[in-house]
Design a protein around this motif. Structure first.
Motif, PDB file in Angstrom:
ATOM      1  N   THR A   1     -25.001  17.301 -86.881  1.00 21.04           N
ATOM      2  CA  THR A   1     -23.829  17.584 -86.060  1.00 21.04           C
ATOM      3  C   THR A   1     -24.028  17.086 -84.635  1.00 21.04           C
ATOM      4  N   LEU A   2     -25.223  17.252 -84.102  1.00 18.46           N
ATOM      5  CA  LEU A   2     -25.506  16.812 -82.736  1.00 18.46           C
ATOM      6  C   LEU A   2     -25.624  15.295 -82.616  1.00 18.46           C
ATOM      7  N   ALA A   3     -25.753  14.591 -83.736  1.00 23.74           N
ATOM      8  CA  ALA A   3     -26.006  13.151 -83.720  1.00 23.74           C
ATOM      9  C   ALA A   3     -24.776  12.313 -83.385  1.00 23.74           C
ATOM     10  N   ASN A   4     -23.653  12.930 -83.098  1.00 23.02           N
ATOM     11  CA  ASN A   4     -22.449  12.202 -82.707  1.00 23.02           C
ATOM     12  C   ASN A   4     -22.306  12.288 -81.185  1.00 23.02           C
ATOM     13  N   PRO A   5     -22.181  11.154 -80.496  1.00 25.78           N
ATOM     14  CA  PRO A   5     -22.118  11.187 -79.023  1.00 25.78           C
ATOM     15  C   PRO A   5     -20.981  12.042 -78.462  1.00 25.78           C
ATOM     16  N   ASP A   6     -19.804  12.010 -79.085  1.00 25.40           N
ATOM     17  CA  ASP A   6     -18.692  12.822 -78.586  1.00 25.40           C
ATOM     18  C   ASP A   6     -18.979  14.311 -78.735  1.00 25.40           C
ATOM     19  N   ARG A   7     -19.499  14.707 -79.897  1.00 26.20           N
ATOM     20  CA  ARG A   7     -19.816  16.130 -80.102  1.00 26.20           C
ATOM     21  C   ARG A   7     -20.926  16.576 -79.155  1.00 26.20           C
ATOM     22  N   LEU A   8     -21.906  15.720 -78.956  1.00 20.88           N
ATOM     23  CA  LEU A   8     -23.005  16.053 -78.055  1.00 20.88           C
ATOM     24  C   LEU A   8     -22.484  16.240 -76.633  1.00 20.88           C
TER      25      LEU A   8
ATOM     26  N   CYS B   1     -22.586  19.671 -74.488  1.00 19.53           N
ATOM     27  CA  CYS B   1     -23.216  19.695 -73.166  1.00 19.53           C
ATOM     28  C   CYS B   1     -22.276  20.320 -72.137  1.00 19.53           C
ATOM     29  N   GLN B   2     -20.990  19.949 -72.181  1.00 21.39           N
ATOM     30  CA  GLN B   2     -20.008  20.553 -71.277  1.00 21.39           C
ATOM     31  C   GLN B   2     -19.957  22.061 -71.485  1.00 21.39           C
TER      32      GLN B   2
ATOM     33  N   ALA C   1     -12.805  16.420 -68.600  1.00 18.00           N
ATOM     34  CA  ALA C   1     -14.220  16.351 -68.234  1.00 18.00           C
ATOM     35  C   ALA C   1     -14.989  15.331 -69.060  1.00 18.00           C
ATOM     36  N   SER C   2     -14.585  15.135 -70.315  1.00 18.40           N
ATOM     37  CA  SER C   2     -15.357  14.274 -71.218  1.00 18.40           C
ATOM     38  C   SER C   2     -14.806  12.859 -71.324  1.00 18.40           C
ATOM     39  N   GLY C   3     -13.511  12.690 -71.021  1.00 10.58           N
ATOM     40  CA  GLY C   3     -12.894  11.382 -71.192  1.00 10.58           C
ATOM     41  C   GLY C   3     -12.631  11.026 -72.647  1.00 10.58           C
ATOM     42  N   ILE C   4     -12.727  12.002 -73.540  1.00  4.21           N
ATOM     43  CA  ILE C   4     -12.493  11.766 -74.967  1.00  4.21           C
ATOM     44  C   ILE C   4     -10.996  11.877 -75.234  1.00  4.21           C
TER      45      ILE C   4
ATOM     46  N   GLN D   1      -7.416  12.530 -76.984  1.00  3.16           N
ATOM     47  CA  GLN D   1      -6.953  13.730 -77.693  1.00  3.16           C
ATOM     48  C   GLN D   1      -7.188  13.716 -79.211  1.00  3.16           C
ATOM     49  N   PRO D   2      -6.845  12.660 -79.946  1.00  4.68           N
ATOM     50  CA  PRO D   2      -7.066  12.733 -81.398  1.00  4.68           C
ATOM     51  C   PRO D   2      -8.546  12.885 -81.760  1.00  4.68           C
ATOM     52  N   THR D   3      -9.401  12.149 -81.061  1.00  5.95           N
ATOM     53  CA  THR D   3     -10.834  12.247 -81.312  1.00  5.95           C
ATOM     54  C   THR D   3     -11.353  13.604 -80.883  1.00  5.95           C
ATOM     55  N   LEU D   4     -10.886  14.090 -79.743  1.00  2.00           N
ATOM     56  CA  LEU D   4     -11.294  15.399 -79.238  1.00  2.00           C
ATOM     57  C   LEU D   4     -10.978  16.489 -80.257  1.00  2.00           C
ATOM     58  N   SER D   5      -9.767  16.490 -80.781  1.00  2.00           N
ATOM     59  CA  SER D   5      -9.375  17.497 -81.770  1.00  2.00           C
ATOM     60  C   SER D   5     -10.238  17.418 -83.025  1.00  2.00           C
ATOM     61  N   GLN D   6     -10.502  16.198 -83.469  1.00  2.00           N
ATOM     62  CA  GLN D   6     -11.326  16.016 -84.664  1.00  2.00           C
ATOM     63  C   GLN D   6     -12.742  16.551 -84.434  1.00  2.00           C
ATOM     64  N   GLN D   7     -13.330  16.216 -83.304  1.00  2.00           N
ATOM     65  CA  GLN D   7     -14.709  16.640 -83.043  1.00  2.00           C
ATOM     66  C   GLN D   7     -14.812  18.141 -82.784  1.00  2.00           C
ATOM     67  N   LEU D   8     -13.822  18.718 -82.125  1.00  2.83           N
ATOM     68  CA  LEU D   8     -13.812  20.174 -81.942  1.00  2.83           C
ATOM     69  C   LEU D   8     -13.674  20.874 -83.287  1.00  2.83           C
ATOM     70  N   GLY D   9     -12.928  20.277 -84.201  1.00  5.13           N
ATOM     71  CA  GLY D   9     -12.810  20.834 -85.552  1.00  5.13           C
ATOM     72  C   GLY D   9     -14.152  20.852 -86.272  1.00  5.13           C
ATOM     73  N   VAL D  10     -14.910  19.787 -86.130  1.00  5.27           N
ATOM     74  CA  VAL D  10     -16.246  19.744 -86.741  1.00  5.27           C
ATOM     75  C   VAL D  10     -17.132  20.823 -86.129  1.00  5.27           C
ATOM     76  N   LEU D  11     -17.089  20.970 -84.819  1.00  6.08           N
ATOM     77  CA  LEU D  11     -17.917  21.972 -84.141  1.00  6.08           C
ATOM     78  C   LEU D  11     -17.530  23.392 -84.556  1.00  6.08           C
ATOM     79  N   ARG D  12     -16.227  23.625 -84.764  1.00  7.85           N
ATOM     80  CA  ARG D  12     -15.781  24.939 -85.253  1.00  7.85           C
ATOM     81  C   ARG D  12     -16.267  25.169 -86.680  1.00  7.85           C
ATOM     82  N   GLU D  13     -16.100  24.149 -87.526  1.00  8.23           N
ATOM     83  CA  GLU D  13     -16.507  24.254 -88.928  1.00  8.23           C
ATOM     84  C   GLU D  13     -18.000  24.544 -89.058  1.00  8.23           C
ATOM     85  N   GLU D  14     -18.793  23.941 -88.186  1.00  2.80           N
ATOM     86  CA  GLU D  14     -20.246  24.148 -88.208  1.00  2.80           C
ATOM     87  C   GLU D  14     -20.665  25.409 -87.447  1.00  2.80           C
TER      88      GLU D  14
END
Length: 124
Positions: A34-41, A45-46, A60-63, A65-78
């Motif tokens: 999960t940490l191995a993705n730069p956006d999630r990392l 960190c934020q 703050a991240s410059g990510i 919106q579509p990518t941000l939502s996807q990565q936050l979903g992964v972080l929630r799932e994990e």
């Protein structure tokens, strides 16, 4: 006296519980994956600094919106983050002590500025 001799022969008298070690390895690998993705990392960190709403994380991240939502979903799932709703805003916070500990080590190794030096290090 016999136990002293066996302790001298085996510098690690504690026996490893192989099934427990295997289960721990699976959990560690899942966290590292999960940490191995730069956006999630970057998002995690934020979140070590404070709780943020989605729009704050985007700014703050410059990510995008579509990518941000996807990565936050992964972080929630994990289960690395938790959420709370305040009106229309959803706030995210870091929920994993294990992730926090790993992020702390990563920060020390890759982000902290050593005294009088730069953080340009070559990996072996």
């Amino acid at each position: 006296m016999e136990s002293d001799e066996s302790d001298a022969m085996n510098p690690h008298p504690e026996t490893l519980n192989l099934p427990e070690m295997q289960a721990a390895a699976v959990r560690a690998c899942a966290l590292l994956k999960t940490l191995a993705n730069p956006d999630r990392l970057l998002l995690l960190c934020q979140l070590t600094q404070a709780e943020y709403c989605v729009s704050e994380l985007a700014a703050a991240s410059g990510i995008a919106q579509p990518t941000l939502s996807q990565q936050l979903g992964v972080l929630r799932e994990e289960r690395l983050v938790t959420t709370r709703r305040d009106g229309k805003q959803i706030y995210y916070s870091l929920a994993s002590d294990a992730a926090s500990a790993v992020l702390q080590v990563l920060y020390q190794q890759f982000c902290a500025q050593p005294a009088g030096g730069s953080n340009d290090r070559q990996l072996d």
